[in-house]
Design a protein around this motif. Structure first.
Motif, short mmCIF file in Angstrom:
data_model
loop_
_atom_site.label_atom_id
_atom_site.label_comp_id
_atom_site.label_asym_id
_atom_site.label_seq_id
_atom_site.Cartn_x
_atom_site.Cartn_y
_atom_site.Cartn_z
N ALA A 109 0.81 -1.21 0.00
CA ALA A 109 0.00 0.00 0.00
C ALA A 109 0.85 1.26 0.00
N ALA A 110 1.87 1.27 0.84
CA ALA A 110 2.64 2.49 0.99
C ALA A 110 3.65 2.60 -0.13
N VAL B 134 -9.40 10.76 -3.70
CA VAL B 134 -8.51 11.90 -3.47
C VAL B 134 -7.34 11.56 -2.53
N ASN B 135 -7.40 10.39 -1.91
CA ASN B 135 -6.32 10.00 -0.99
C ASN B 135 -5.01 9.82 -1.78
N PRO B 136 -3.94 10.47 -1.31
CA PRO B 136 -2.68 10.37 -2.05
C PRO B 136 -2.17 8.93 -2.15
N TRP B 200 -6.58 -5.71 11.51
CA TRP B 200 -5.61 -5.32 12.53
C TRP B 200 -5.13 -3.90 12.31
N LEU B 201 -4.82 -3.70 11.06
CA LEU B 201 -4.22 -2.43 10.69
C LEU B 201 -5.18 -1.28 10.99
N ILE B 202 -6.43 -1.57 10.83
CA ILE B 202 -7.44 -0.52 10.95
C ILE B 202 -7.92 -0.32 12.38
N THR B 203 -8.02 -1.44 13.11
CA THR B 203 -8.62 -1.41 14.45
C THR B 203 -8.13 -0.27 15.36
N PRO B 204 -6.83 -0.13 15.56
CA PRO B 204 -6.39 0.86 16.54
C PRO B 204 -6.91 2.25 16.25
N TYR B 205 -7.13 2.55 15.00
CA TYR B 205 -7.57 3.89 14.67
C TYR B 205 -9.07 4.04 14.81
N ARG B 206 -9.70 2.90 14.98
CA ARG B 206 -11.13 2.96 15.25
C ARG B 206 -11.36 2.97 16.75
N ILE B 233 -2.34 5.65 6.18
CA ILE B 233 -2.56 4.33 5.59
C ILE B 233 -3.86 3.74 6.13
N ALA B 234 -4.01 3.81 7.46
CA ALA B 234 -5.18 3.21 8.08
C ALA B 234 -6.47 3.86 7.59
N GLU B 235 -6.46 5.18 7.51
CA GLU B 235 -7.65 5.87 7.04
C GLU B 235 -8.04 5.42 5.64
N PHE B 236 -7.01 5.24 4.87
CA PHE B 236 -7.24 4.79 3.51
C PHE B 236 -7.89 3.41 3.50
N PHE B 237 -7.34 2.54 4.33
CA PHE B 237 -7.87 1.19 4.34
C PHE B 237 -9.26 1.09 4.94
N VAL B 238 -9.57 1.96 5.89
CA VAL B 238 -10.91 1.96 6.45
C VAL B 238 -11.91 2.21 5.33
#
Lengths: 313, 403
Positions: A109-110, B134-136, B200-206, B233-238
């Motif tokens: 992704a990155a 629009v996400n870079p 996993w990647l997303i959870t902490p930011y939720r 990254i997380a925002e993007f994946f959410v």
């Protein structure tokens, strides 16, 4: 050319099928023969090095394939481990499994993570002076710019943290003209020449790396001088073929066809060489390698290429 | 211009030649995927095959090309058409004296446009779609990552195939880092969305709670990348994850299409050592995966007359008796007005040149034999030193390939 091998880091790229690996391995062999300590690395592990040197696998840790010559294949996960261990002193040994898997996703992704681990490892070898020269059998023309520009791209994206600070010394090495260079391999054919010309522009505009040379591979020898070619042209008349058939007691047509093919090919290829010469900056040397009728493969191709490159110095 | 006096060769088939191999292909396949090493004329071969199919059969044929050379794009009228399909008008054929039995359309893959369309289709609402677009990071994923390129190519193929508009789609594959990545791309894409890791990647930011399992990862990732980047990254994946169901279903569909009996593969290569080695890998891999390897198309093969033993003898005599032959020629052809040494030198050179080419031709013959064993059908096109610049030259190439 002698200057070429004075570099510390050479990226050899080109369109698929032009002989990129052959030139990279030839350069590495030549440098090693000159007594330099050489590392050759294939960025896309396709076992090309193992096929070229006719040796076993070439692992990330490197294997000596000849005196002074070590070959390795890039592996971004191994590069990450090494980086974590050496740079950040992160104890990852026990937990690398899930971390590596997570890394796989982040790297997908990155932007630039995979690229920077590739370029980073190569720059690291240069920085630590483990070798006199690191020769990279790099990605083909389509992907090389992304790799070379990765440190800058990361710098733009990651605003803080150790990764950002790491990009500094990499950029220093990559933009040092004395140290680092790109070699583009092309054949004198339309598409490879197009891609080469396009890449020279992109390297100049999008990276800080210096283009060192263009290797023109598979150049056909000139069969006839101008007057001899006129004689050859006269041979295709039916009377002439009759005489040839009579004298050689066989069908001479295929034999004349082969020479005809050589002449036509040489001529059309010459046009592409001229195009290259006129559109690539005059300061960039073109290095010519002959077309090989014996179609060597493996270690014999490496040696023959090293010899031919040696003569071009 | 083709080499004079030579004809294209085709490996003999064991069954009776009542139908040609192309007849069978066109009758049974709806998708033909050209793959093979880089720089061997994959795109051109795919285009020529599609063109020939449209000329000879009453079928609606589409050539989907990934990255055509400028001249080929010109030849197909692809310039500036973006991501849309375009039918080649009958007049374009008529001008060349060709009357196609079917229709030929062409399309080029624009990775960015295709991804955008895909996102719009799968996103639950316009706001989510826009947030992603629009996400870079989105831009980086879709434009730089080779595997995303491969996935979208296969996705587009699936889309065009299921539209039912075409009887046959011939597609070339993007130059891949690892030979057959495009075959794995749909599965990986599905895996990616289905993975616990993504969650996993997303959870902490939720939840703002880092659990024990993800802790080591975040520690390392934070130290390497900085937490701001990680949050991006997380925002993007959410946002991306909201498209989970649609994506997975789709990827599975793409995967099924690749292994379907209506899909055939064509391995394109030359007989030079390096591409041939890579092509062998493709053949083995396709066979291992039990995919339908239909044809091996070999480009730039030296004419079969170069393999002739008699011709080798002629070349040898030409070199050895060059003085004598020069003498004979001098009187009759040049009317005595020529330097005998020059004629002799030319004859020697001609003989040597043949011997050089025969060396190569014999190596090619042996390789071709090897391929014939592992591939049902081998079609070869003799060395062809012309650039494809219009439909006529493309049709010419196609008819050499598919005699």
């Amino acid at each position: 050319m002698s200057q070429l091998l004075d570099s510390s880091l050479l990226f050899v790229t080109g369109k698929g099928g032009v002989g990129k690996t052959t030139v990279a391995t030839g350069l590495a062999w030549l440098a090693a023969e000159q007594g330099k300590k050489v590392l050759i690395c294939e960025v896309e592990p396709k076992d090309d090095l193992s096929a070229s040197f006719e040796c076993g696998p070439t692992p990330f840790s490197g294997t000596e394939v000849n005196d002074n010559l070590t070959a390795m294949s890039m592996n971004t996960e191994a590069s990450l481990r090494e980086y974590l261990k050496l740079q950040l002193r992160v104890p990852v040994i026990g937990r690398i499994g899930p971390v590596a898997k997570a890394f796989e996703f982040v790297a997908t992704a990155a932007p630039g993570v995979r690229e920077i681990l590739t370029v980073g490892k190569l720059c690291w070898e240069v920085k630590e002076k483990h070798y006199d020269i690191v020769i990279v059998d790099a990605s083909p023309t389509g992907h090389i710019v992304g790799q070379l520009a990765a440190p800058q791209a990361i710098r733009d994206l990651v605003k803080v943290g150790p990764v950002r600070s790491q990009t500094g010394w990499m950029l220093d090495i990559l933009s040092d003209k004395e140290k680092t260079g790109v070699v583009i391999v092309s054949t004198p054919e339309e598409m490879p020449v197009n891609e080469t010309l396009e890449l020279t522009k992109r390297i100049a505009n999008e990276t800080t790396v210096n283009l060192q040379a263009v290797v023109v591979n598979q150049v056909l020898p000139e069969l006839f001088s101008h007057t001899d070619e006129e004689i050859f042209e006269s041979l295709k008349s039916s009377e002439s073929i009759d005489i040839l058939t009579q004298e050689t007691k066989g069908d001479s047509q295929p034999v004349l066809d082969a020479a005809r093919l050589a002449v036509t090919l040489r001529r059309s290829r010459l046009g592409h060489i001229e195009r290259l010469r006129s559109e690539v900056a005059g300061s960039i040397p073109l290095i010519y390698l002959p077309y090989r009728f014996n179609r060597l493969d493996g270690i014999r191709a490496v040696r023959a290429t090293a010899d031919a490159l040696g003569e071009e110095i | 211009m083709a080499t004079s006096g030579t004809k294209s060769t085709r490996s003999k088939r064991t069954d009776s030649p009542v139908t040609s191999h192309l007849d069978d292909l066109v009758a049974t396949k709806e998708v033909l995927i050209a793959c093979g090493p880089g720089g061997v004329g994959k795109t051109t071969t795919a285009a020529a095959t599609g063109l020939i199919a449209a000329l000879r059969y009453p079928k609606n044929v589409l050539v989907l090309t990934i990255d055509p050379a400028k001249r080929l794009a010109n030849a197909l009228g692809l310039e500036g058409i973006g991501n849309d399909e375009r039918e080649i008008p009958a007049e374009a054929f008529n001008e060349l004296g060709l009357t196609p039995k079917g229709q030929l359309s062409v399309a080029m893959l624009d990775t960015k446009q295709s991804w955008d369309a895909l996102i719009r289709r799968h996103a639950p609402d316009v706001a989510t779609a826009n947030a992603i677009l629009v996400n870079p990071l989105y831009h980086n994923i879709t434009s730089r990552f080779v595997q995303s390129h491969e996935y979208i190519a296969m996705e587009r193929l699936y889309d065009l195939h299921s539209s039912g508009k075409y009887d046959l789609i011939v597609v070339d594959t993007p130059p891949t880092r690892n030979a057959l990545d495009f075959l794995d791309a749909p599965e990986r894409m599905a895996d990616f969305f289905a993975s616990r890791l993504l969650r996993w990647l997303i959870t902490p930011y939720r939840s703002r709670i880092v659990n024990i399992a993800t802790k080591p990862f975040y520690q390392i990732a934070d130290r390497i990348l900085g937490s701001q980047f990680l949050q991006d990254i997380a925002e993007f994946f959410v946002a991306f994850q909201s498209m989970y169901d649609g994506f997975v279903k789709r990827a599975q569909g793409v995967d099924l299409l690749l292994s379907d009996d209506r899909t055939g593969f064509m391995v394109v290569s030359t007989l030079e050592p390096v591409p041939a080695r890579e092509a062998k890998f493709f053949v083995d891999e396709l066979n291992r995966r039990k995919l339908n390897l239909e044809v091996m198309a070999l480009n730039k093969v030296l004419p079969s007359s170069f393999r002739s033993k008699d011709a080798a003898t002629v070349a040898e005599r030409m070199r050895e008796d060059s003085d004598k032959i020069a003498d004979k020629l001098a009187g009759k052809i040049f009317g005595g007005d020529v330097d005998l040494n020059s004629v002799s030198r030319v004859l020697k050179e001609v003989g040597t040149s043949f011997q050089n080419f025969q060396n190569v031709a014999l190596q090619e013959a042996s390789l071709e034999k090897t391929f014939a064993k592992t591939t049902g059908y081998v079609a070869s096109v003799p060395f062809y030193d012309t650039e494809i610049s219009d439909l006529a030259s493309l049709a010419d190439l196609g008819s050499r390939l598919w005699m």
